[in-house]
Write a protein that holds these residues in place. Structure first.
Motif, mmCIF file in Angstrom:
data_model
loop_
_atom_site.group_PDB
_atom_site.id
_atom_site.type_symbol
_atom_site.label_atom_id
_atom_site.label_comp_id
_atom_site.label_asym_id
_atom_site.label_seq_id
_atom_site.Cartn_x
_atom_site.Cartn_y
_atom_site.Cartn_z
ATOM 1 N N HIS A 192 0.816 -1.224 0.000
ATOM 2 C CA HIS A 192 0.000 0.000 0.000
ATOM 3 C C HIS A 192 0.847 1.271 0.000
ATOM 4 O O HIS A 192 0.503 2.273 0.636
ATOM 5 C CB HIS A 192 -0.965 0.000 1.191
ATOM 6 N N SER A 215 -2.870 -1.948 -12.609
ATOM 7 C CA SER A 215 -2.087 -2.652 -11.582
ATOM 8 C C SER A 215 -0.831 -3.222 -12.213
ATOM 9 O O SER A 215 -0.713 -3.365 -13.437
ATOM 10 C CB SER A 215 -2.912 -3.784 -10.962
ATOM 11 N N ASP A 267 -6.624 -10.713 -2.950
ATOM 12 C CA ASP A 267 -6.754 -9.257 -2.820
ATOM 13 C C ASP A 267 -6.368 -8.552 -4.115
ATOM 14 O O ASP A 267 -7.042 -7.608 -4.555
ATOM 15 C CB ASP A 267 -5.865 -8.749 -1.678
ATOM 16 N N TYR A 315 -9.151 -9.074 -6.757
ATOM 17 C CA TYR A 315 -10.362 -8.346 -6.386
ATOM 18 C C TYR A 315 -10.171 -6.846 -6.645
ATOM 19 O O TYR A 315 -11.075 -6.169 -7.145
ATOM 20 C CB TYR A 315 -10.700 -8.572 -4.914
ATOM 21 N N LYS A 316 -9.002 -6.327 -6.318
ATOM 22 C CA LYS A 316 -8.734 -4.903 -6.524
ATOM 23 C C LYS A 316 -8.765 -4.547 -8.014
ATOM 24 O O LYS A 316 -9.305 -3.502 -8.399
ATOM 25 C CB LYS A 316 -7.384 -4.517 -5.908
ATOM 26 N N MET A 345 -12.288 -4.516 -9.174
ATOM 27 C CA MET A 345 -12.958 -3.292 -8.718
ATOM 28 C C MET A 345 -12.594 -2.105 -9.598
ATOM 29 O O MET A 345 -13.447 -1.272 -9.904
ATOM 30 C CB MET A 345 -12.596 -3.005 -7.251
ATOM 31 N N GLU A 346 -11.313 -2.044 -10.002
ATOM 32 C CA GLU A 346 -10.895 -0.946 -10.874
ATOM 33 C C GLU A 346 -11.688 -0.949 -12.185
ATOM 34 O O GLU A 346 -11.938 0.098 -12.765
ATOM 35 C CB GLU A 346 -9.397 -1.057 -11.181
ATOM 36 N N HIS A 353 -16.278 -5.746 -5.053
ATOM 37 C CA HIS A 353 -16.413 -4.854 -3.902
ATOM 38 C C HIS A 353 -16.991 -5.610 -2.710
ATOM 39 O O HIS A 353 -16.564 -5.408 -1.565
ATOM 40 C CB HIS A 353 -17.313 -3.664 -4.250
ATOM 41 N N PHE A 379 -14.182 -8.232 -1.459
ATOM 42 C CA PHE A 379 -13.027 -7.566 -0.840
ATOM 43 C C PHE A 379 -13.429 -6.954 0.501
ATOM 44 O O PHE A 379 -12.711 -7.063 1.493
ATOM 45 C CB PHE A 379 -12.479 -6.486 -1.772
ATOM 46 N N PHE A 422 -16.423 0.197 0.395
ATOM 47 C CA PHE A 422 -16.454 -0.760 -0.716
ATOM 48 C C PHE A 422 -17.883 -1.249 -0.960
ATOM 49 O O PHE A 422 -18.295 -1.433 -2.112
ATOM 50 C CB PHE A 422 -15.521 -1.932 -0.420
#
Length: 518
Positions: free
Chosen positions: A140, A267, A379, A382-383, A386-387, A394, A397, A413
């Motif tokens: 992060h 990503s 994770d 899932y991210k 979501m993007e 959502h 996650f 989320f």
């Protein structure tokens, strides 16, 4: 500036001064017969009101480097990595790091008369830096200052990303500032900094812009500011200066340098997948099974199938790729429903090789990883899903955050997912998980509202009924609690750890009450 021979913190001896800049001085030091690098902040030219911010940047750099363990990231000592040292009336803030052998890429280009690198070397170096960024983003953080000067090439050809002084942590506070258009610390490197970072609105995809610009510099031997630009789009017109670069690699770099973050790969995983698809040096020998190895037929077939999948991707791109991606994902879903999760995982990965922005496949792969207890991989996908606007991602996650007891962070989320969701089944899952998060925070009225809305959407599904039981108990509705428990089968209870804990507590309290009345 400190003189050679100066002893710092009773253990480090200054050997020589290497460089100045970025609010600091860099020294080569010796510690226990080992040469290291020492960064010391120089706050004298800076207004006092900015001192806390600059110090916090060095502390953040030390915090991140202490967390990361990757050969492409400098290591700091477990003890005295960051420390303060008193010199007369002045407090010096210091950071000790491993010394990286080799040259930075700006020096490397200079020593090679700014000759462009080959497409093969570009793929190798781009992959190495993206893998380093994957590790940073996974924790992060994002770097915010990628450029040739901050990438070291070692004698063995391995790259190391240095100078984490501009690193930024992705926190709820930071995201809030972005959403409210508040400015955060602005750090600019000419030629490599994207527009949003110049405006104080940097995001993880800002690293991709800077990395794309860096690779273009290496592929052309020309700094980005010296390359022509499209007057309408402000995009670099660099391809004529690198005629031997494959169109697929050039397309990837142009996407990484998109004017807006949403136009770039979302990503590191997507970049790595695209690199895998365009790397024309994939070895069939490595993919094929050993001739005499008959012990692992499943892994053999898997490697051969993946090799075939990659080969088809190269020859059919871009005509059949989307259709093949859909077919792979569909087959993965069929296997998934049959509880053949490992095989389903392969087909989801194959789908993403043909269509890296396939949100459903990212969601499905994330769920497969979750079921295999590969949380970090779950994770990541899932991210990505979501993007690309996948509402179910959502829900999942956020649910994982609730299981981690990070309930407050989960709520945004669920709200975002509800904005995106069109299917009642997905809305049900979002509302039920939202109720879980609210119950976790003892927001019982809100939890009741969310769970009852879920029941209104799909009253025959038991999860929301089960979760509503402890909520009604907390609100003093004993009869409602019993009613909801009657609609909650045992197999569902066992899948809801918070409900299981509540039932155990209820049983314990009842037994204690019975003992008191004996």
């Amino acid at each position: 500036m400190l003189s050679p021979g100066t002893i710092i913190n009773h253990r480090y001896q200054i050997l020589n001064h290497i460089a100045s800049g970025g609010f600091g001085d860099i020294y080569e030091i010796q510690a226990k017969n080992t040469t290291k690098i020492l960064k010391i902040l120089n706050l004298q030219p800076v207004r006092r009101q900015y001192h806390p911010k600059i110090i916090s940047l060095l502390q953040r750099e030390a915090q991140l480097l202490s967390q990361l363990n990757h050969p492409g990231i400098p290591k700091i000592p477990a003890e005295d990595g960051y420390f303060t040292w008193q010199q007369e009336q002045q407090t010096l803030h210091c950071l000790v790091m491993a010394k990286i052998p080799g040259k930075n890429l700006a020096q490397w280009l200079h020593d090679n008369q700014h000759q462009p690198i080959s497409g093969d070397l570009a793929i190798d170096w781009l992959k190495q830096i993206t893998e380093i960024l994957h590790e940073i983003h996974r924790h992060h953080y994002f770097h915010r200052d990628i450029k040739p000067e901050n990438i070291m090439v070692q004698p063995d050809g391995k790259l190391v990303l240095i100078d984490f002084g501009a690193v930024r942590e992705i926190t709820n506070t930071y995201i809030g500032k972005l959403s409210e258009r508040q400015e955060v610390t602005i750090l600019i490197s000419q030629d490599y900094t994207p527009l949003e970072q110049i405006k104080g609105q940097s995001v993880p995809q800002s690293d991709f812009f800077a990395l794309g610009r860096t690779m273009v510099h290496l592929l052309t031997g020309i700094s980005p500011s010296q390359l022509p630009k499209d007057d309408a789009t402000d995009e670099l017109l660099w391809r004529e200066q690198a005629p031997n670069v494959s169109p697929a690699l050039a397309d990837l770099l142009d996407d990484m340098m998109g004017l807006f973050p949403r136009e770039r790969p979302q990503s590191t995983t997507i970049i790595l997948q695209r690199l895998a698809a365009i790397d024309n040096k994939l070895s069939w020998a490595e993919s094929a099974p050993p001739q005499r190895d008959i012990k692992k037929p499943q892994s053999m077939r898997r490697r051969m199938a993946m090799a075939a999948c990659l080969f088809l991707g190269v020859i059919s791109w871009p005509f059949a790729a989307p259709k093949i991606a859909v077919a792979c994902n569909k087959r993965g879903v069929e296997l998934h429903k049959d509880n053949r999760v490992n095989q389903a995982e392969f087909y989801y990965q194959c789908a993403l090789l043909f269509k890296s922005d396939y949100a459903k496949a990212h969601y499905n792969l994330g769920y497969a990883y979750e079921q295999q207890q590969k949380r970090e991989l779950a994770d990541i996908h899932y991210k990505i899903a979501m993007e690309y606007g996948n509402a179910a991602a959502h829900s999942n996650f956020g649910r994982l955050l609730v299981l981690d007891k990070n309930c407050q962070a989960a709520l945004p989320f669920f709200f975002k997912g509800l904005e995106l969701a069109t299917k009642n089944s997905v809305k049900y899952a979002l509302l039920a998980n939202m109720g879980r998060a609210q119950m976790c925070q003892q927001l019982y009225q809100e939890a009741r509202y969310s769970l009852e809305k879920a029941i209104a959407l799909a009253g025959d599904r038991p999860e929301a009924h089960c979760l509503l039981a402890p909520v009604l108990e907390a609100l003093g509705d004993r009869s409602g609690t019993l009613n909801k428990l009657d609609k909650c089968p045992g197999e569902v209870r066992r899948k809801l750890p918070e409900l299981d804990r509540w039932l155990i507590a209820q049983t314990r309290d009842r037994l204690l009450q019975e003992q008191k009345h004996r």
